[in-house]
Design an enzyme around this catalytic site. Structure first.
Site, PDB file in Angstrom:
ATOM      1  N   GLY A 153       0.791  -1.222   0.000  1.00 32.89           N
ATOM      2  CA  GLY A 153       0.000   0.000   0.000  1.00 32.89           C
ATOM      3  C   GLY A 153       0.829   1.279   0.000  1.00 32.89           C
ATOM      4  O   GLY A 153       1.961   1.318   0.473  1.00 32.89           O
ATOM      5  N   ASP A 194       3.481  11.112  -7.698  1.00 31.72           N
ATOM      6  CA  ASP A 194       2.765  10.105  -6.908  1.00 31.72           C
ATOM      7  C   ASP A 194       1.546  10.679  -6.204  1.00 31.72           C
ATOM      8  O   ASP A 194       0.565   9.968  -5.947  1.00 31.72           O
ATOM      9  CB  ASP A 194       3.700   9.502  -5.854  1.00 31.72           C
ATOM     10  CG  ASP A 194       4.806   8.660  -6.480  1.00 31.72           C
ATOM     11  OD1 ASP A 194       4.840   8.583  -7.716  1.00 31.72           O
ATOM     12  OD2 ASP A 194       5.612   8.086  -5.738  1.00 31.72           O
ATOM     13  N   ALA A 202       8.744   6.650 -10.628  1.00 32.39           N
ATOM     14  CA  ALA A 202       9.606   7.835 -10.559  1.00 32.39           C
ATOM     15  C   ALA A 202       9.729   8.515 -11.917  1.00 32.39           C
ATOM     16  O   ALA A 202       9.677   9.750 -12.017  1.00 32.39           O
ATOM     17  CB  ALA A 202      10.987   7.445 -10.031  1.00 32.39           C
ATOM     18  N   HIS A 326      22.756  -7.617 -34.508  1.00 31.84           N
ATOM     19  CA  HIS A 326      22.957  -8.998 -34.045  1.00 31.84           C
ATOM     20  C   HIS A 326      24.401  -9.170 -33.587  1.00 31.84           C
ATOM     21  O   HIS A 326      25.317  -8.723 -34.275  1.00 31.84           O
ATOM     22  CB  HIS A 326      22.660  -9.986 -35.174  1.00 31.84           C
ATOM     23  CG  HIS A 326      22.989 -11.410 -34.808  1.00 31.84           C
ATOM     24  ND1 HIS A 326      22.151 -12.183 -34.038  1.00 31.84           N
ATOM     25  CD2 HIS A 326      24.074 -12.179 -35.087  1.00 31.84           C
ATOM     26  CE1 HIS A 326      22.695 -13.383 -33.867  1.00 31.84           C
ATOM     27  NE2 HIS A 326      23.868 -13.397 -34.498  1.00 31.84           N
TER      28      HIS A 326
END
Length: 336
Positions: A153, A194, A202, A326
């Site tokens: 949480g 946030d 972030a 590659h």
């Protein structure tokens, strides 16, 4: 030219050596195990309860057989100890593509991680004691461990901001509602990161902050984030963008799925990181990329190509028709 040729030969020899080493490790199970002398004291002598098998300490058990050493234990466990993950949900990482998570759990079980899903922790005893702790689950089961990591949480750290005095409402988890210009209900105050809610990453927070400042001063901005790389730093790592296959089914979309395993990647095998795969979900009619999901130890480094393609509204064919060097891990994107 001579210097370049020598450099190319050195790179080739280094890659060849890596391939041989990787082949030897991958086929070690088929060959008789050599006698390996003990490699010295256990670098983590406190990790006893979490070590494989019950009974004597890991260091003593390692010395009983000549074929086991600390490096071997580290290869077959996470950090040399067993891990038990308790989650009240029936699935871990439910926001990720389920096929990706199923393979991740398979890989983690091979590293001696035990999953106890649908379980709730009732009590943790002895957490302040030097000899470890005991966890009581509501199912009546008990787990003894050396250390407990509690991680669940997130809430917004907004109490110290006195939002109510500024007239800015927040929900019960401290999150602030903003519009496409990152303005709160008080127009001259903006918020980003946030504090305005998921995805709580972030790199997304940094991007949002830049867009918010641009909007404040009337410059061009892209509004709320819609396409972004989501990364889970487990082992192997997960990176994704866009819709999961479950979300496509729920939306009733007609889609196709392309996959490519890292086990078929020469670079991944040579590096000893051949776990996982690339999965791309596309519109069945147009080839538009609806979502992309990668499981592998360099997944967060690879996902940006899909994010760019989705932002430019490119189809998966345009990635397939772009030559990838590659040997590289990114070749898997061109083949998925």
């Amino acid at each position: 030219n001579t210097a370049m040729n020598v450099h190319a030969r050195v790179r080739y020899l280094a890659l060849l050596a890596s391939s041989v080493l990787s082949f030897s490790l991958l086929n070690a199970a088929d060959a008789p195990a050599p006698d390996i002398p003990p490699r010295g004291p256990n670098p983590n002598p406190g990790a006893r309860r979490g070590a494989p098998e019950a009974g004597p300490g890991l260091e003593r058990r390692m010395q009983q057989g000549p074929r086991r050493d600390w490096n071997e234990v580290e290869r077959t466990t996470f950090l040399g100890v067993e891990v038990t993950l308790v989650d009240r949900h029936e699935r871990v990482l439910d926001f990720c593509d389920h096929e990706i998570v199923d393979e991740l759990m398979h890989q983690m079980r091979q590293k001696r991680v035990t999953f106890r899903l649908g379980e709730t922790v009732q009590k943790i005893r002895g957490i302040d004691q030097p000899r470890g702790a005991a966890i009581d689950l509501e199912s009546g089961k008990h787990i003894e461990v050396d250390a407990v990591l509690f991680s669940i949480g997130r809430v917004g750290a907004t109490k110290q901001l006195a939002l109510d005095k500024a007239g800015i409402p927040s929900d019960d988890r401290g999150r602030i509602k903003v519009n496409e210009r990152f303005q709160t209900e008080v127009a001259h105050i903006s918020a980003a990161g946030d504090i305005i809610g998921p995805p709580w990453l972030a790199h997304v927070a940094t991007f949002e902050a830049i867009q918010a400042v641009n909007a404040m001063f009337g410059h061009a901005h892209q509004g709320r984030v819609k396409v972004f790389p989501g990364c889970t730093y487990c082992q192997p790592q997960i990176a994704s963008t866009g819709l999961t296959e479950k979300a496509c089914k729920e939306k009733g979309l007609a889609y196709k799925v392309g996959k490519f395993p890292f086990a078929a990647s020469g670079k991944a095998v040579a590096a000893g990181d051949a776990e996982g795969f690339v999965k791309v979900i596309t519109d069945a009619a147009t080839g538009e990329i609806l979502g992309a999901h990668i499981l592998g130890n360099e997944a967060p480094e690879l996902i940006a190509e899909y994010v760019l393609a989705m932002n430019l509204e490119h189809s998966v064919e345009e990635i397939h028709h772009s030559i990838h060097a590659h040997p590289t891990l990114s070749e898997a994107l061109a083949k998925a």
